[in-house]
Design a protein around this motif. Structure first.
Motif, PDB file in Angstrom:
ATOM      1  N   LYS A 112       0.821  -1.210   0.000  1.00 28.73           N
ATOM      2  CA  LYS A 112       0.000   0.000   0.000  1.00 28.73           C
ATOM      3  C   LYS A 112       0.853   1.256   0.000  1.00 28.73           C
ATOM      4  CE  LYS A 112      -3.756  -2.408   0.307  1.00 28.73           C
ATOM      5  NZ  LYS A 112      -4.040  -3.070  -0.937  1.00 28.73           N
ATOM      6  N   LYS A 113       2.023   1.168   0.622  1.00 30.63           N
ATOM      7  CA  LYS A 113       2.938   2.309   0.707  1.00 30.63           C
ATOM      8  C   LYS A 113       4.362   1.827   0.511  1.00 30.63           C
ATOM      9  CE  LYS A 113       0.530   5.253   4.019  1.00 30.63           C
ATOM     10  NZ  LYS A 113       0.672   5.946   5.309  1.00 30.63           N
ATOM     11  N   ILE A 114       5.193   2.715   0.030  1.00 28.76           N
ATOM     12  CA  ILE A 114       6.633   2.476  -0.071  1.00 28.76           C
ATOM     13  C   ILE A 114       7.319   3.733   0.442  1.00 28.76           C
ATOM     14  CG2 ILE A 114       8.575   2.170  -1.654  1.00 28.76           C
ATOM     15  CD1 ILE A 114       6.829   0.378  -3.352  1.00 28.76           C
ATOM     16  N   SER A 115       8.399   3.529   1.160  1.00 31.52           N
ATOM     17  CA  SER A 115       9.171   4.664   1.665  1.00 31.52           C
ATOM     18  C   SER A 115      10.545   4.672   1.009  1.00 31.52           C
ATOM     19  CB  SER A 115       9.315   4.575   3.189  1.00 31.52           C
ATOM     20  OG  SER A 115      10.187   3.516   3.559  1.00 31.52           O
ATOM     21  N   ALA A 116      11.275   5.741   1.257  1.00 35.86           N
ATOM     22  CA  ALA A 116      12.668   5.848   0.829  1.00 35.86           C
ATOM     23  C   ALA A 116      13.381   6.746   1.820  1.00 35.86           C
ATOM     24  CB  ALA A 116      12.759   6.427  -0.582  1.00 35.86           C
ATOM     25  N   ILE A 117      14.645   6.460   2.040  1.00 41.79           N
ATOM     26  CA  ILE A 117      15.465   7.306   2.893  1.00 41.79           C
ATOM     27  C   ILE A 117      16.717   7.693   2.128  1.00 41.79           C
ATOM     28  CG2 ILE A 117      14.638   6.550   5.163  1.00 41.79           C
ATOM     29  CD1 ILE A 117      16.963   4.555   5.258  1.00 41.79           C
ATOM     30  N   THR A 118      17.227   8.874   2.439  1.00 37.38           N
ATOM     31  CA  THR A 118      18.473   9.309   1.824  1.00 37.38           C
ATOM     32  C   THR A 118      19.122  10.363   2.714  1.00 37.38           C
ATOM     33  OG1 THR A 118      19.531  10.058  -0.230  1.00 37.38           O
ATOM     34  CG2 THR A 118      17.461  11.143   0.374  1.00 37.38           C
ATOM     35  N   THR A 119      20.401  10.570   2.478  1.00 34.18           N
ATOM     36  CA  THR A 119      21.115  11.587   3.237  1.00 34.18           C
ATOM     37  C   THR A 119      20.726  12.967   2.730  1.00 34.18           C
ATOM     38  OG1 THR A 119      22.996  11.449   1.731  1.00 34.18           O
ATOM     39  CG2 THR A 119      23.081  10.062   3.700  1.00 34.18           C
ATOM     40  N   LYS A 120      20.941  13.957   3.582  1.00 38.94           N
ATOM     41  CA  LYS A 120      20.574  15.333   3.241  1.00 38.94           C
ATOM     42  C   LYS A 120      21.392  15.878   2.077  1.00 38.94           C
ATOM     43  CE  LYS A 120      19.308  16.380   8.001  1.00 38.94           C
ATOM     44  NZ  LYS A 120      19.687  17.124   9.209  1.00 38.94           N
ATOM     45  N   ASP A 121      22.589  15.321   1.858  1.00 42.95           N
ATOM     46  CA  ASP A 121      23.469  15.836   0.802  1.00 42.95           C
ATOM     47  C   ASP A 121      23.442  14.994  -0.472  1.00 42.95           C
ATOM     48  OD1 ASP A 121      24.760  13.701   2.027  1.00 42.95           O
ATOM     49  OD2 ASP A 121      26.737  14.638   1.981  1.00 42.95           O
ATOM     50  N   ASN A 122      22.575  13.987  -0.539  1.00 41.49           N
ATOM     51  CA  ASN A 122      22.492  13.151  -1.739  1.00 41.49           C
ATOM     52  C   ASN A 122      21.370  13.687  -2.635  1.00 41.49           C
ATOM     53  OD1 ASN A 122      22.441  11.188  -3.685  1.00 41.49           O
ATOM     54  ND2 ASN A 122      22.582   9.484  -2.256  1.00 41.49           N
ATOM     55  N   PHE A 123      21.673  14.775  -3.318  1.00 45.95           N
ATOM     56  CA  PHE A 123      20.668  15.475  -4.120  1.00 45.95           C
ATOM     57  C   PHE A 123      20.170  14.642  -5.294  1.00 45.95           C
ATOM     58  CE2 PHE A 123      23.410  18.758  -2.169  1.00 45.95           C
ATOM     59  CZ  PHE A 123      22.482  19.230  -1.258  1.00 45.95           C
ATOM     60  N   ALA A 124      21.040  13.812  -5.882  1.00 43.74           N
ATOM     61  CA  ALA A 124      20.618  12.967  -7.001  1.00 43.74           C
ATOM     62  C   ALA A 124      19.561  11.961  -6.540  1.00 43.74           C
ATOM     63  CB  ALA A 124      21.818  12.250  -7.607  1.00 43.74           C
ATOM     64  N   SER A 125      19.760  11.355  -5.380  1.00 41.14           N
ATOM     65  CA  SER A 125      18.768  10.411  -4.865  1.00 41.14           C
ATOM     66  C   SER A 125      17.474  11.117  -4.489  1.00 41.14           C
ATOM     67  CB  SER A 125      19.311   9.653  -3.651  1.00 41.14           C
ATOM     68  OG  SER A 125      20.200   8.648  -4.068  1.00 41.14           O
ATOM     69  N   GLN A 126      17.577  12.290  -3.886  1.00 44.10           N
ATOM     70  CA  GLN A 126      16.368  13.046  -3.537  1.00 44.10           C
ATOM     71  C   GLN A 126      15.532  13.309  -4.785  1.00 44.10           C
ATOM     72  OE1 GLN A 126      17.571  16.581  -1.367  1.00 44.10           O
ATOM     73  NE2 GLN A 126      19.040  15.375  -0.194  1.00 44.10           N
ATOM     74  N   LYS A 127      16.199  13.733  -5.847  1.00 48.94           N
ATOM     75  CA  LYS A 127      15.505  14.036  -7.101  1.00 48.94           C
ATOM     76  C   LYS A 127      14.840  12.778  -7.676  1.00 48.94           C
ATOM     77  CE  LYS A 127      16.411  16.135 -11.601  1.00 48.94           C
ATOM     78  NZ  LYS A 127      17.429  16.707 -12.489  1.00 48.94           N
ATOM     79  N   LEU A 128      15.551  11.664  -7.646  1.00 47.96           N
ATOM     80  CA  LEU A 128      15.005  10.415  -8.170  1.00 47.96           C
ATOM     81  C   LEU A 128      13.821   9.939  -7.326  1.00 47.96           C
ATOM     82  CD1 LEU A 128      14.882   7.938  -9.931  1.00 47.96           C
ATOM     83  CD2 LEU A 128      16.855   7.024  -8.730  1.00 47.96           C
ATOM     84  N   ILE A 129      13.952  10.016  -6.013  1.00 46.57           N
ATOM     85  CA  ILE A 129      12.866   9.600  -5.121  1.00 46.57           C
ATOM     86  C   ILE A 129      11.610  10.431  -5.390  1.00 46.57           C
ATOM     87  CG2 ILE A 129      12.136   9.607  -2.702  1.00 46.57           C
ATOM     88  CD1 ILE A 129      15.132   8.861  -2.051  1.00 46.57           C
ATOM     89  N   GLU A 130      11.786  11.724  -5.567  1.00 42.57           N
ATOM     90  CA  GLU A 130      10.637  12.587  -5.864  1.00 42.57           C
ATOM     91  C   GLU A 130      10.054  12.274  -7.242  1.00 42.57           C
ATOM     92  OE1 GLU A 130      12.193  16.509  -5.111  1.00 42.57           O
ATOM     93  OE2 GLU A 130      12.240  16.145  -2.938  1.00 42.57           O
ATOM     94  N   LYS A 131      10.916  11.969  -8.208  1.00 40.99           N
ATOM     95  CA  LYS A 131      10.448  11.604  -9.547  1.00 40.99           C
ATOM     96  C   LYS A 131       9.628  10.307  -9.508  1.00 40.99           C
ATOM     97  CE  LYS A 131      12.213  11.091 -14.271  1.00 40.99           C
ATOM     98  NZ  LYS A 131      13.418  11.057 -15.116  1.00 40.99           N
ATOM     99  N   LEU A 132       9.932   9.444  -8.541  1.00 42.57           N
ATOM    100  CA  LEU A 132       9.181   8.200  -8.370  1.00 42.57           C
ATOM    101  C   LEU A 132       7.812   8.438  -7.726  1.00 42.57           C
ATOM    102  CD1 LEU A 132      12.007   5.844  -7.074  1.00 42.57           C
ATOM    103  CD2 LEU A 132      10.817   5.663  -9.278  1.00 42.57           C
ATOM    104  N   GLY A 133       7.560   9.677  -7.294  1.00 37.23           N
ATOM    105  CA  GLY A 133       6.267  10.013  -6.718  1.00 37.23           C
ATOM    106  C   GLY A 133       6.220   9.950  -5.201  1.00 37.23           C
ATOM    107  N   LEU A 134       7.353   9.805  -4.551  1.00 36.36           N
ATOM    108  CA  LEU A 134       7.389   9.827  -3.102  1.00 36.36           C
ATOM    109  C   LEU A 134       7.585  11.265  -2.638  1.00 36.36           C
ATOM    110  CD1 LEU A 134       8.350   6.881  -4.005  1.00 36.36           C
ATOM    111  CD2 LEU A 134       9.167   6.696  -1.674  1.00 36.36           C
TER     112      LEU A 134
END
Length: 155
Positions: A112-134
């Motif tokens: 029903k839900k999926i989460s993701a975690i990343t470091t504050k300085d990993n901007f590439a992962s943040q962007k990808l996670i947001e692109k995935l709809g999280l």
């Protein structure tokens, strides 16, 4: 991921970006990587039917990374994660693989839900996670890691 991927895991998990953004798994030998796969990846596959998958190119079947849905201590919602060899970054591979894994988790396994975690300085992962709809929800810490992480979740 299977035991035959131990050499690849040893390489990937010892890359400076992996250690910086994901953490040092202290894998020094192929045997260490085999034990890690045996003790961390395979039990979750046996229990849940999904886990960490090898990312390969369509052309040439080159091993380029890992992507999966993981149980993480300290998180109530299963976590999507990904890692890629540096030379394959910024080519869309991680998004394509993570998007597919998210779809399989939700559609085939009924998550029903999926989460993701990343470091504050990993901007590439943040962007990808947001692109995935999280969407960013809060800052969290997980056991045995003092660093505050950004926590994202699907609607």
């Amino acid at each position: 991921m299977s035991l035959e991927d131990a050499g690849f895991i040893l390489d990937l998990y010892n890359r400076p970006k992996f250690i910086q953004f994901i953490g040092n798994r202290n894998l020094k030998t192929v045997a260490d990587a085999e034990n890690y796969i045996q003790n961390r990846f395979l039990p979750q596959f046996d229990r849940l039917g999904y886990g960490n998958y090898l990312m390969i190119t369509k052309e040439g079947n080159h091993k380029i990374g890992g992507v999966g849905i993981f149980e993480r201590e300290g998180l109530d919602v299963l976590d999507i994660g990904f890692s890629l060899l540096d030379e394959f970054e910024r080519k869309g591979y991680a998004y394509e693989a993570a998007s597919k894994i998210k779809s399989v988790g939700m559609n085939d396994f009924g998550l029903k839900k999926i989460s993701a975690i990343t470091t504050k300085d990993n901007f590439a992962s943040q962007k990808l996670i947001e692109k995935l709809g999280l969407q960013f929800r809060k800052y969290v810490t997980i056991p045995d890691d003092p660093e505050e992480l950004m926590y994202y979740e699907t609607e």
